[in-house]
Design a protein around this motif. Structure first.
Motif, PDB file in Angstrom:
ATOM      1  N   VAL A 109       0.808  -1.349   0.169  1.00 34.55           N
ATOM      2  CA  VAL A 109       0.238   0.032   0.111  1.00 34.55           C
ATOM      3  C   VAL A 109       0.895   1.098   0.016  1.00 34.55           C
ATOM      4  O   VAL A 109       0.649   2.233  -0.742  1.00 34.55           O
ATOM      5  N   ASP A 110       1.810   1.261   0.890  1.00 40.85           N
ATOM      6  CA  ASP A 110       2.746   2.492   0.994  1.00 40.85           C
ATOM      7  C   ASP A 110       3.371   2.685  -0.486  1.00 40.85           C
ATOM      8  O   ASP A 110       3.520   3.994  -0.914  1.00 40.85           O
ATOM      9  N   GLU A 111       4.001   1.681  -1.149  1.00 44.40           N
ATOM     10  CA  GLU A 111       4.699   1.833  -2.394  1.00 44.40           C
ATOM     11  C   GLU A 111       3.711   2.374  -3.492  1.00 44.40           C
ATOM     12  O   GLU A 111       4.121   3.227  -4.478  1.00 44.40           O
ATOM     13  N   VAL A 112       2.359   1.743  -3.319  1.00 49.56           N
ATOM     14  CA  VAL A 112       1.547   2.307  -4.428  1.00 49.56           C
ATOM     15  C   VAL A 112       0.893   3.846  -4.357  1.00 49.56           C
ATOM     16  O   VAL A 112       0.978   4.434  -5.241  1.00 49.56           O
ATOM     17  N   LEU A 113       0.810   3.917  -3.066  1.00 47.50           N
ATOM     18  CA  LEU A 113       0.415   5.312  -2.746  1.00 47.50           C
ATOM     19  C   LEU A 113       1.376   6.551  -3.088  1.00 47.50           C
ATOM     20  O   LEU A 113       1.141   7.567  -3.854  1.00 47.50           O
ATOM     21  N   ALA A 114       2.675   5.956  -2.970  1.00 47.45           N
ATOM     22  CA  ALA A 114       3.733   6.946  -3.213  1.00 47.45           C
ATOM     23  C   ALA A 114       3.879   7.091  -4.689  1.00 47.45           C
ATOM     24  O   ALA A 114       4.301   8.257  -5.195  1.00 47.45           O
ATOM     25  N   SER A 115       3.477   6.173  -5.638  1.00 48.20           N
ATOM     26  CA  SER A 115       3.574   6.340  -7.112  1.00 48.20           C
ATOM     27  C   SER A 115       2.592   6.873  -7.757  1.00 48.20           C
ATOM     28  O   SER A 115       2.709   7.368  -8.956  1.00 48.20           O
ATOM     29  N   GLY A 116       1.371   7.388  -7.064  1.00 46.33           N
ATOM     30  CA  GLY A 116       0.601   8.049  -7.592  1.00 46.33           C
ATOM     31  C   GLY A 116      -0.213   7.429  -8.567  1.00 46.33           C
ATOM     32  O   GLY A 116      -0.244   6.265  -8.790  1.00 46.33           O
ATOM     33  N   GLY A 117      -1.195   8.108  -9.365  1.00 52.88           N
ATOM     34  CA  GLY A 117      -1.932   7.543 -10.462  1.00 52.88           C
ATOM     35  C   GLY A 117      -3.441   7.771 -10.141  1.00 52.88           C
ATOM     36  O   GLY A 117      -3.905   8.565  -9.106  1.00 52.88           O
ATOM     37  N   ASP A 118      -4.241   7.600 -11.099  1.00 54.11           N
ATOM     38  CA  ASP A 118      -5.776   7.864 -11.071  1.00 54.11           C
ATOM     39  C   ASP A 118      -6.574   6.808 -11.388  1.00 54.11           C
ATOM     40  O   ASP A 118      -6.203   6.191 -12.426  1.00 54.11           O
ATOM     41  N   VAL A 119      -7.445   6.149 -10.512  1.00 57.23           N
ATOM     42  CA  VAL A 119      -7.938   5.340 -10.772  1.00 57.23           C
ATOM     43  C   VAL A 119      -9.262   5.475 -11.804  1.00 57.23           C
ATOM     44  O   VAL A 119     -10.197   6.253 -11.693  1.00 57.23           O
ATOM     45  N   LYS A 120      -9.292   4.776 -12.944  1.00 60.09           N
ATOM     46  CA  LYS A 120     -10.248   5.097 -13.933  1.00 60.09           C
ATOM     47  C   LYS A 120     -10.984   3.916 -14.286  1.00 60.09           C
ATOM     48  O   LYS A 120     -10.720   2.535 -14.061  1.00 60.09           O
ATOM     49  N   ALA A 121     -12.152   3.938 -15.031  1.00 57.34           N
ATOM     50  CA  ALA A 121     -13.147   3.072 -15.572  1.00 57.34           C
ATOM     51  C   ALA A 121     -12.580   2.048 -16.462  1.00 57.34           C
ATOM     52  O   ALA A 121     -12.633   0.782 -16.263  1.00 57.34           O
ATOM     53  N   SER A 122     -11.659   2.440 -17.210  1.00 57.70           N
ATOM     54  CA  SER A 122     -10.982   1.455 -18.400  1.00 57.70           C
ATOM     55  C   SER A 122     -10.199   0.659 -17.513  1.00 57.70           C
ATOM     56  O   SER A 122      -9.630  -0.349 -18.140  1.00 57.70           O
TER      57      SER A 122
END
Length: 420
Positions: free
Chosen positions: A34-47
């Motif tokens: 979880v920490d690693e993923v949060l640090a990498s950022g990103g946008d959760v998308k329907a696709s």
């Protein structure tokens, strides 16, 4: 485990194949850092959940009016919804489950009714059999389950000797029913029982045997405060309850069970692990690595949640995609932060972003969504009220409105949004 419980799982496998879910490959265990993923950022998308999005208004008639408070379940063909508060279905009759066609939104029929008479049920949301042909409701006298077809035909009561308050119905085939009983005395042990439809006990299997946890406090003295919190995604039946008495807070975890193809999976509230049921018991399938932000389930109610803990609040799992809600800090803390994540089993990748209004609709460019259900074939389903859609349109006047939504009014039933 004896051959009978194994036979029940095999039967689910065969039925999953008949319903079109022919992918019987084992799901490989995975871990989300979880920490690693949060640090990498990103946008959760329907696709990230599917390639196509459909807006399906539920038909609004005098016989099928959906209230502000409801709960629901879904098959590959039918959406079943029940009002949580008493409303009228063409008259002052008790609340009943309503069936709508999942593709068109057309109202099909009611299914039985809640009440205290023969064939009536106490809770109008069923467990659906693995082949989708039978719906099982808790009986009104809390003994056994009333069984109906999706078209509303009554098939009779099963397991009339079983106290439904002591067991949860977690799976059913055309010949068996699987129940689970939870031990509240200081372990996380869950005992699975498989019965024939005629009531014969075929097999039993312990899950998480002798795993320790803090015993639940079921009685309180003095002034008691009860607070209820919605989960991040707002999945049906997933409210979180906290009771405070004598300066100590107690949370009451539940355990959710679901089928992914033929496989029975489960997750305990506030636990960082999803398990699959095997012939040996429970095997870890998906683990959320919380690092230093972990609050071990063994410490639940022994140590309070801190503002730095990560808590998984929702989990909607398909064979290839997992959608989840995450809270940083206790939900009762005004400063907690909420996130939505998607784990892709095929690529092994995870994206987590602030929950905000939900998953970005990059397929049609319309409003953000929060899926709350998944069909057996893996389509994610959101339920959005007409007034929320109309408010979003007012705030986004330049948006391209999907054709099925152009005749919505404030009095319209909710809209299903299906990503597949």
């Amino acid at each position: 485990m004896t051959k009978y419980f194994s036979a029940a799982i095999i039967a689910m496998t065969l039925m999953a194949g008949c319903s079109g879910n022919t992918d019987s490959d084992d799901i490989k265990p995975g871990t989300i850092n979880v920490d690693e993923v949060l640090a990498s950022g990103g946008d959760v998308k329907a696709s990230m959940l599917g390639k196509k999005i459909s807006y399906i208004p539920l038909e609004t008639t005098d016989s099928a009016l959906i209230a502000n408070s409801w709960t629901a379940c879904v098959t590959d063909n039918i959406f079943i919804i029940s009002n949580s508060e008493k409303v009228s279905f063409g008259g002052d009759t008790p609340s009943a489950a309503m069936a709508f066609d999942l593709c068109s939104g057309k109202f099909l029929n009611t299914i039985g009714r809640s009440g205290e008479g023969p064939g009536e049920y106490s809770y109008p949301v069923p467990v659906v059999s693995s082949d989708g042909s039978r719906l099982l409701f808790s009986s009104s006298n809390r003994k056994g389950w009333e069984t109906y077809t999706p078209s509303g035909k009554y098939l009779g009561k099963v397991l009339p000797e079983i106290d439904v308050d002591g067991f949860s119905l977690v799976a059913s085939t055309d010949s068996t029913i699987t129940l689970v009983k939870r031990d509240f005395s200081g372990t996380r042990t869950k005992q699975l029982y498989t019965y024939s439809l005629t009531g014969a006990l075929l097999d039993s299997l312990p899950l998480l045997k002798d795993y320790p946890c803090e015993p639940y406090v079921l009685s309180f003295n003095g002034q008691v405060t009860v607070r209820t919190f919605d989960s991040v995604l707002g999945t049906p039946g997933n409210s979180i309850i906290e009771v405070t008495a004598d300066g100590k807070s107690t949370v009451f975890p539940d355990c959710s069970y679901w089928l992914v193809g033929p496989d029975l999976h489960f997750n305990e509230s506030f636990c960082d692990t999803v398990y699959t049921v095997t012939s040996e018991g429970a095997s870890p399938l998906l683990t959320f690595d919380m690092g230093t932000h972990s609050h071990p389930i063994e410490q639940l109610n022994a140590e309070p949640f801190s503002a730095d803990n990560y808590i998984v609040t929702d989990l909607i799992e398909g064979r290839s995609k997992v959608l989840f809600g995450l809270s940083h800090g206790w939900l009762g803390d005004a400063n907690h932060k909420e996130y939505i994540g998607i784990y892709d089993r095929e690529s092994g990748t995870t994206v987590i972003s602030p929950a905000g209004e939900g998953v970005t609709d990059d397929l049609s460019g319309f409003m953000p969504l929060k899926p709350i259900l998944i069909t057996p074939s893996g389509a994610f389903v959101s339920v959005v009220t007409a007034d929320k859609i109309l408010e979003w349109i007012d705030n986004n006047p330049d948006a391209d409105i999907p054709a099925p939504l152009r005749n919505l009014t404030d009095d319209s039933n909710p809209v299903l949004v299906v990503i597949e």
